[in-house]
Design an enzyme around this catalytic site. Structure first.
Site, mmCIF file in Angstrom:
data_model
loop_
_atom_site.group_PDB
_atom_site.id
_atom_site.type_symbol
_atom_site.label_atom_id
_atom_site.label_comp_id
_atom_site.label_asym_id
_atom_site.label_seq_id
_atom_site.Cartn_x
_atom_site.Cartn_y
_atom_site.Cartn_z
ATOM 1 N N TYR A 1 26.095 5.328 -0.267
ATOM 2 C CA TYR A 1 26.538 4.001 0.199
ATOM 3 C C TYR A 1 28.050 3.904 0.287
ATOM 4 C CZ TYR A 1 26.448 3.445 -4.912
ATOM 5 O OH TYR A 1 26.598 3.638 -6.258
ATOM 6 N N LYS A 2 28.754 4.974 -0.085
ATOM 7 C CA LYS A 2 30.220 4.960 -0.001
ATOM 8 C C LYS A 2 30.622 5.518 1.372
ATOM 9 C CE LYS A 2 30.580 4.854 -4.981
ATOM 10 N NZ LYS A 2 30.611 5.575 -6.236
ATOM 11 N N ASP B 1 29.903 15.501 -9.834
ATOM 12 C CA ASP B 1 29.570 14.214 -9.240
ATOM 13 C C ASP B 1 30.449 14.053 -7.998
ATOM 14 O OD1 ASP B 1 29.410 11.525 -8.510
ATOM 15 O OD2 ASP B 1 29.044 10.869 -10.570
ATOM 16 N N PHE C 1 33.907 7.937 -14.019
ATOM 17 C CA PHE C 1 33.208 6.675 -13.833
ATOM 18 C C PHE C 1 32.236 6.524 -15.010
ATOM 19 C CE2 PHE C 1 30.050 3.915 -11.699
ATOM 20 C CZ PHE C 1 30.914 2.907 -11.301
ATOM 21 N N ARG D 1 43.102 -0.297 -4.838
ATOM 22 C CA ARG D 1 42.527 0.922 -4.283
ATOM 23 C C ARG D 1 42.299 0.709 -2.785
ATOM 24 N NH1 ARG D 1 37.000 3.439 -6.638
ATOM 25 N NH2 ARG D 1 36.207 1.771 -5.327
HETATM 26 C C1 LIG Z 1 29.709 5.123 -7.316
HETATM 27 C C2 LIG Z 1 29.533 6.100 -8.425
HETATM 28 C C3 LIG Z 1 28.324 6.191 -9.125
HETATM 29 C C4 LIG Z 1 27.223 5.200 -8.842
HETATM 30 O O1 LIG Z 1 26.037 5.449 -9.480
HETATM 31 P P1 LIG Z 1 24.746 4.600 -9.062
HETATM 32 O O2 LIG Z 1 23.671 5.190 -9.821
HETATM 33 O O3 LIG Z 1 24.618 4.710 -7.576
HETATM 34 O O4 LIG Z 1 25.001 3.169 -9.409
HETATM 35 C C5 LIG Z 1 28.197 7.180 -10.096
HETATM 36 N N1 LIG Z 1 29.217 8.028 -10.375
HETATM 37 C C6 LIG Z 1 30.400 7.942 -9.719
HETATM 38 C C7 LIG Z 1 31.501 8.890 -10.045
HETATM 39 C C8 LIG Z 1 30.595 6.972 -8.735
HETATM 40 O O5 LIG Z 1 31.753 6.881 -8.105
#
Ligand SMILES: *Cc1c(COP(=O)(O)O)cnc(C)c1O
Length: 432
Positions: A243-244, A218, A136, A393
């Site tokens: 939040y996921k 992560d 990401f 997805r």
């Molecule tokens: C959703 C996600 C994030 C989100 O980061 P925020 O700081 O909450 O915006 C970061 N890394 C990965 C791999 C994600 O899937």
């Protein structure tokens, strides 16, 4: 999980899905969520609200009303210790001691502070950081910034493992890259956000440690749906969001883990909320980090973006993470089997690894018209998301998704593709 093939136990269509729902030990949890659409398959982007989350948030608001500043010490869960206390409750989900987990900041900020911390404390380790090309993007943005701030050219010190197929990362390539480059930190996702591949955290951690590198992860796409054992494996640090799969609401506070062998290391982004708690209010001139993961907090805990998590964690504890993972695998196996059986002739293919221990909680379906198809499904009350260039997805999150929802999704998708309904979809300006 191949109880679908070759036995073909699902051949009787929706009747099979109904039987599975009738046997599902987690079926009672569905009523405890408010899902905004007919079928919500996007819980790995933003999970829906639950009664538990809403009540916990309302409780925090009431405590603010009734206690004012005394809430810091007198709230049911005193706000002063909120981050640490939620960390204790989260620890079993990531397989760590309570002291090793805290909720704080956002995921991106946590990457900044933890990567920065271990660059500063690198001793004889090189500054090189190993990531992969399917990460990401925010992860790379943050790591590049941290390298730059220490005078290291990211183009030279950020090493990127390439994908062989554009969907997955071969673990052997990660291991080889630790040998091939000067690497001080290996930073990888648990689950890749597009294809849903689940990486072997233990194998990657061992490979890093054998070469004197640290291993950080992560867990954004696995926490709450895949059990972890970070402490046993010896992972050095990890970050994730809530939040996921943990359904704590938009912008909910994030989480982090630091192995206790690193307690006492000075956080790169220090702030008074990470100070040793006993003396925090002496307001000393110099920072003494807490002797726990709590040291990586920065400023005052945002109680309202943490409160829903308190409710959700009770719910997840009641369900049990192993039961959640088992249902998640059953749902994704079923989805994959249905796509193979009923949608392969309509240009759909699975981009997610088929081995259960190599996938997280979502399934990526490839189709050349993925964007229009996703939009058309949304118009029909089925929420999925599109990831460019060609992925639909689909996340059948186990706490509120039924087997009949998966069946209905594939039926609707079949109709959209057969009738080419997607040809009129209006796409191009949505937020993804
Ligand atoms: C959703 C996600 C994030 C989100 O980061 P925020 O700081 O909450 O915006 C970061 N890394 C990965 C791999 C994600 O899937």
């Amino acid at each position: 999980m191949d109880d679908f093939d070759p036995d073909r136990t699902h051949d009787d269509g929706v009747a099979y899905a109904r039987r599975r729902d009738a046997d599902d030990p987690l079926s009672g949890f569905q009523d405890r969520f408010d899902v905004p659409d007919d079928i919500y398959l996007d819980g790995n982007s933003l999970g829906p609200i639950s009664d538990a989350a809403e009540q916990a948030l309302e409780r925090a608001v009431e405590e603010w009303r009734e206690l004012g500043i005394r809430g810091w010490t007198d709230a049911g869960r005193p706000w002063f210790w909120y981050g640490e206390s939620l960390g204790d409750d989260l620890a079993p989900l990531v397989g760590a001691d309570g002291e090793e987990v805290v909720v704080a900041n956002s995921t991106t900020v946590n990457i900044h502070t933890l990567v920065g911390t271990f660059l500063d404390a690198r001793g004889d380790r090189p500054p090189g950081i190993l990531v992969n090309e399917l990460d990401f993007p925010t992860d790379h943005y943050a790591i590049r910034a941290q390298l730059r701030q220490r005078g290291y050219d990211p183009d030279e010190h950020l090493h990127v493992v390439e994908s062989r197929d554009g969907r997955t990362i071969a673990e052997a390539d990660i291991v080889a890259a630790v040998d091939d480059h000067e690497v001080g930190i290996v930073f990888m996702p648990s689950v890749l956000y597009r294809s849903g591949q689940l990486l072997d955290i233990e194998r990657i951690t061992s490979a890093a440690h054998e070469r004197n590198a640290l291993a950080g992860f992560d867990l954004a796409h696995s926490v709450g749906v895949v059990p972890h054992d970070l402490s046993d494996v010896g992972v050095d640090f990890a970050v994730w969001c809530h939040y996921k799969y943990l359904n704590a609401g938009p912008g909910a506070i994030a989480g982090l883990y630091v192995n206790d062998r690193h307690f006492g290391t000075t956080p790169a982004l220090a702030g008074w909320w990470g100070h040793e708690k006993e003396t925090q209010f002496e307001l000393r001139e110099r920072f003494t980090p807490a002797d726990s993961a709590g040291a990586w907090q920065i400023g005052t805990v945002p109680v309202f973006s943490a409160a829903p998590l308190a409710g959700v964690l009770e719910l997840v504890d009641e369900a049990g993470i192993d039961a959640i993972r088992a249902k998640s695998l059953a749902l994704t196996s079923y989805l994959i089997a249905l796509v193979d059986d009923r949608l392969a002739d309509l240009d759909c293919s699975i981009a997610t690894p088929r081995a259960p221990d190599e996938r997280g909680g979502h399934v990526a379906i490839e189709h050349p018209e993925a964007e229009r198809v996703s939009e058309t499904l949304r118009e029909r009350g089925i929420v999925v998301d599109f990831r460019p260039p060609n992925i639909v997805r689909v996340c059948p999150a186990p706490l509120y998704t039924r087997f009949v929802d998966v069946w209905e999704f594939t039926e609707q998708l079949r109709e959209v593709l057969t009738n080419r309904d997607y040809e009129n979809a209006d796409v191009g300006d949505e937020v993804t």
